[in-house]
Design a protein around this motif. Structure first.
Motif, PDB file in Angstrom:
ATOM      1  N   LEU A  91       0.818  -1.210   0.000  1.00  0.00           N
ATOM      2  CA  LEU A  91       0.000   0.000   0.000  1.00  0.00           C
ATOM      3  C   LEU A  91       0.855   1.264   0.000  1.00  0.00           C
ATOM      4  O   LEU A  91       0.639   2.179  -0.798  1.00  0.00           O
ATOM      5  CB  LEU A  91      -0.916  -0.017   1.221  1.00  0.00           C
ATOM      6  CG  LEU A  91      -1.997   1.044   1.334  1.00  0.00           C
ATOM      7  CD1 LEU A  91      -2.969   0.942   0.166  1.00  0.00           C
ATOM      8  CD2 LEU A  91      -2.745   0.868   2.666  1.00  0.00           C
ATOM      9  N   PHE A  92       1.822   1.310   0.917  1.00  0.00           N
ATOM     10  CA  PHE A  92       2.571   2.544   1.141  1.00  0.00           C
ATOM     11  C   PHE A  92       4.013   2.501   0.640  1.00  0.00           C
ATOM     12  O   PHE A  92       4.664   3.545   0.572  1.00  0.00           O
ATOM     13  CB  PHE A  92       2.586   2.887   2.637  1.00  0.00           C
ATOM     14  CG  PHE A  92       1.231   3.188   3.224  1.00  0.00           C
ATOM     15  CD1 PHE A  92       0.454   4.210   2.712  1.00  0.00           C
ATOM     16  CD2 PHE A  92       0.739   2.458   4.289  1.00  0.00           C
ATOM     17  CE1 PHE A  92      -0.786   4.508   3.256  1.00  0.00           C
ATOM     18  CE2 PHE A  92      -0.501   2.746   4.851  1.00  0.00           C
ATOM     19  CZ  PHE A  92      -1.267   3.771   4.332  1.00  0.00           C
ATOM     20  N   GLY A  93       4.525   1.331   0.319  1.00  0.00           N
ATOM     21  CA  GLY A  93       5.912   1.245  -0.125  1.00  0.00           C
ATOM     22  C   GLY A  93       6.853   1.799   0.922  1.00  0.00           C
ATOM     23  O   GLY A  93       6.781   1.448   2.104  1.00  0.00           O
ATOM     24  N   ALA A 104      -1.542   6.633   0.615  1.00  0.00           N
ATOM     25  CA  ALA A 104      -1.619   5.949  -0.669  1.00  0.00           C
ATOM     26  C   ALA A 104      -2.677   6.656  -1.503  1.00  0.00           C
ATOM     27  O   ALA A 104      -3.821   6.811  -1.062  1.00  0.00           O
ATOM     28  CB  ALA A 104      -1.979   4.474  -0.474  1.00  0.00           C
ATOM     29  N   TYR A 105      -2.286   7.090  -2.690  1.00  0.00           N
ATOM     30  CA  TYR A 105      -3.159   7.890  -3.546  1.00  0.00           C
ATOM     31  C   TYR A 105      -3.469   7.109  -4.814  1.00  0.00           C
ATOM     32  O   TYR A 105      -2.577   6.787  -5.590  1.00  0.00           O
ATOM     33  CB  TYR A 105      -2.462   9.197  -3.887  1.00  0.00           C
ATOM     34  CG  TYR A 105      -3.215  10.135  -4.800  1.00  0.00           C
ATOM     35  CD1 TYR A 105      -4.597  10.266  -4.723  1.00  0.00           C
ATOM     36  CD2 TYR A 105      -2.532  10.926  -5.723  1.00  0.00           C
ATOM     37  CE1 TYR A 105      -5.282  11.139  -5.548  1.00  0.00           C
ATOM     38  CE2 TYR A 105      -3.209  11.809  -6.558  1.00  0.00           C
ATOM     39  CZ  TYR A 105      -4.588  11.913  -6.462  1.00  0.00           C
ATOM     40  OH  TYR A 105      -5.269  12.780  -7.284  1.00  0.00           O
ATOM     41  N   PHE A 106      -4.758   6.792  -5.016  1.00  0.00           N
ATOM     42  CA  PHE A 106      -5.219   6.064  -6.197  1.00  0.00           C
ATOM     43  C   PHE A 106      -5.818   7.077  -7.161  1.00  0.00           C
ATOM     44  O   PHE A 106      -6.780   7.776  -6.831  1.00  0.00           O
ATOM     45  CB  PHE A 106      -6.256   5.018  -5.801  1.00  0.00           C
ATOM     46  CG  PHE A 106      -5.702   3.905  -4.950  1.00  0.00           C
ATOM     47  CD1 PHE A 106      -5.375   2.679  -5.519  1.00  0.00           C
ATOM     48  CD2 PHE A 106      -5.502   4.080  -3.590  1.00  0.00           C
ATOM     49  CE1 PHE A 106      -4.861   1.651  -4.739  1.00  0.00           C
ATOM     50  CE2 PHE A 106      -4.984   3.060  -2.802  1.00  0.00           C
ATOM     51  CZ  PHE A 106      -4.656   1.843  -3.379  1.00  0.00           C
ATOM     52  N   THR A 107      -5.260   7.143  -8.365  1.00  0.00           N
ATOM     53  CA  THR A 107      -5.640   8.191  -9.298  1.00  0.00           C
ATOM     54  C   THR A 107      -5.695   7.668 -10.718  1.00  0.00           C
ATOM     55  O   THR A 107      -4.981   6.724 -11.072  1.00  0.00           O
ATOM     56  CB  THR A 107      -4.643   9.370  -9.212  1.00  0.00           C
ATOM     57  OG1 THR A 107      -4.957  10.348 -10.195  1.00  0.00           O
ATOM     58  CG2 THR A 107      -3.216   8.900  -9.423  1.00  0.00           C
ATOM     59  N   LEU A 214      -5.484  -3.803  -4.626  1.00  0.00           N
ATOM     60  CA  LEU A 214      -5.619  -3.014  -3.399  1.00  0.00           C
ATOM     61  C   LEU A 214      -6.914  -2.209  -3.413  1.00  0.00           C
ATOM     62  O   LEU A 214      -7.605  -2.103  -2.390  1.00  0.00           O
ATOM     63  CB  LEU A 214      -4.421  -2.079  -3.242  1.00  0.00           C
ATOM     64  CG  LEU A 214      -3.087  -2.731  -2.894  1.00  0.00           C
ATOM     65  CD1 LEU A 214      -1.947  -1.737  -3.076  1.00  0.00           C
ATOM     66  CD2 LEU A 214      -3.096  -3.272  -1.471  1.00  0.00           C
ATOM     67  N   ALA A 215      -7.242  -1.638  -4.558  1.00  0.00           N
ATOM     68  CA  ALA A 215      -8.498  -0.897  -4.678  1.00  0.00           C
ATOM     69  C   ALA A 215      -9.690  -1.801  -4.399  1.00  0.00           C
ATOM     70  O   ALA A 215     -10.657  -1.394  -3.745  1.00  0.00           O
ATOM     71  CB  ALA A 215      -8.615  -0.277  -6.069  1.00  0.00           C
TER      72      ALA A 215
END
Length: 259
Positions: A91-93, A104-107, A214-215
């Protein structure tokens, strides 16, 4: 007994009347001003299947049509168990353990509301003492052009220009095609031939698959979507609410599932 001070009573009355005027003005000016003047408390709900994480419902999303989602050459998602094992890393690396709140930004490059959220996040991730550390997840849900653009952004990241390419595509009217992306790569000083090769590399497949998986785990059916510390947020969030959430997550960092 001393006589009442008429000036003190006048001051109290003026303060009382001022409070009424502020409240009336906030109501009359619409819900946006009312929320800024009197921000409500957050109402969280647990995320099913992900102990320690919670959900905050917010604003608008750019969601793909069910007819479009899954088109193109997007690879199959990994099994949920694969992602739950080492979830924080997926998620965050490297954003965990930096002293700032991991986000964590899903775009999607073509997402309208992401154009509002991206500058807010970049501002808070910048500077000498950033309040957040960003982990980007390309989540192309708006058709084949989104998938192609996401591949190009991830391939550009191999040359250190992922955010720059993302910004140029999302900030303009470019329709992602192989020819248009090649021209844009050249304009950014990238190796266009390498970019086209890297777009089809297995590593890009794995990144897209992991972000989509993850989404799915967090129930993100559109973009923008965030996981701020332990809190999943689907949709646009106001800047003031984002700052309050970051502050809350910073205060609770020691007990967060990805501490």
């Amino acid at each position: 007994m001393s006589a009442p001070d008429p000036r003190g009573r006048l001051r109290r009355n003026l303060l009382w009347l001022g409070g009424i005027a502020l409240a009336y003005g906030a109501i009359a000016s619409g819900p946006g001003l009312w929320r800024r003047a009197f921000p409500p408390g957050f109402e969280f709900a647990p995320v099913a299947g992900l102990p320690g994480f919670r959900r905050l419902d917010t604003g608008a999303v750019s969601a793909g049509s069910p007819i479009l989602i899954g088109l193109g050459d997007a690879p199959p998602r990994p099994a949920p168990e694969t992602l739950r094992d080492g979830l924080c890393g997926h998620l965050f690396g490297g954003a965990v353990g930096t002293g700032a709140v991991p986000v964590a930004y899903f775009t999607d490059v073509r997402c309208t509301w992401c154009r509002v959220m991206t500058p807010l996040l970049r501002e808070r991730a910048g500077g000498a003492a950033p309040s957040i550390r960003l982990a980007w997840h390309e989540l192309p849900l708006l058709g084949e052009a989104s998938v192609m653009a996401a591949r190009a952004v991830l391939a550009a990241a191999e040359q250190g220009a992922g955010p720059a390419l993302h910004a140029r595509i999302s900030g303009g009217r470019l329709v992602p095609t192989p020819e248009a992306l090649a021209r844009l790569a050249d304009a950014l000083g990238l190796d266009g031939a390498r970019l086209r090769t890297d777009m089809d590399a297995p590593g890009i497949d794995r990144q897209l698959a992991a972000s989509r998986g993850l989404a799915d785990l967090f129930g993100f059916f559109g973009t923008p979507a965030l996981v701020v510390g332990r809190t999943a947020v689907l949709g646009r969030i106001e800047a003031a609410d984002l700052d309050r959430l970051i502050a809350l997550e910073a205060a609770e960092a020691a007990t967060a599932p990805c501490a």
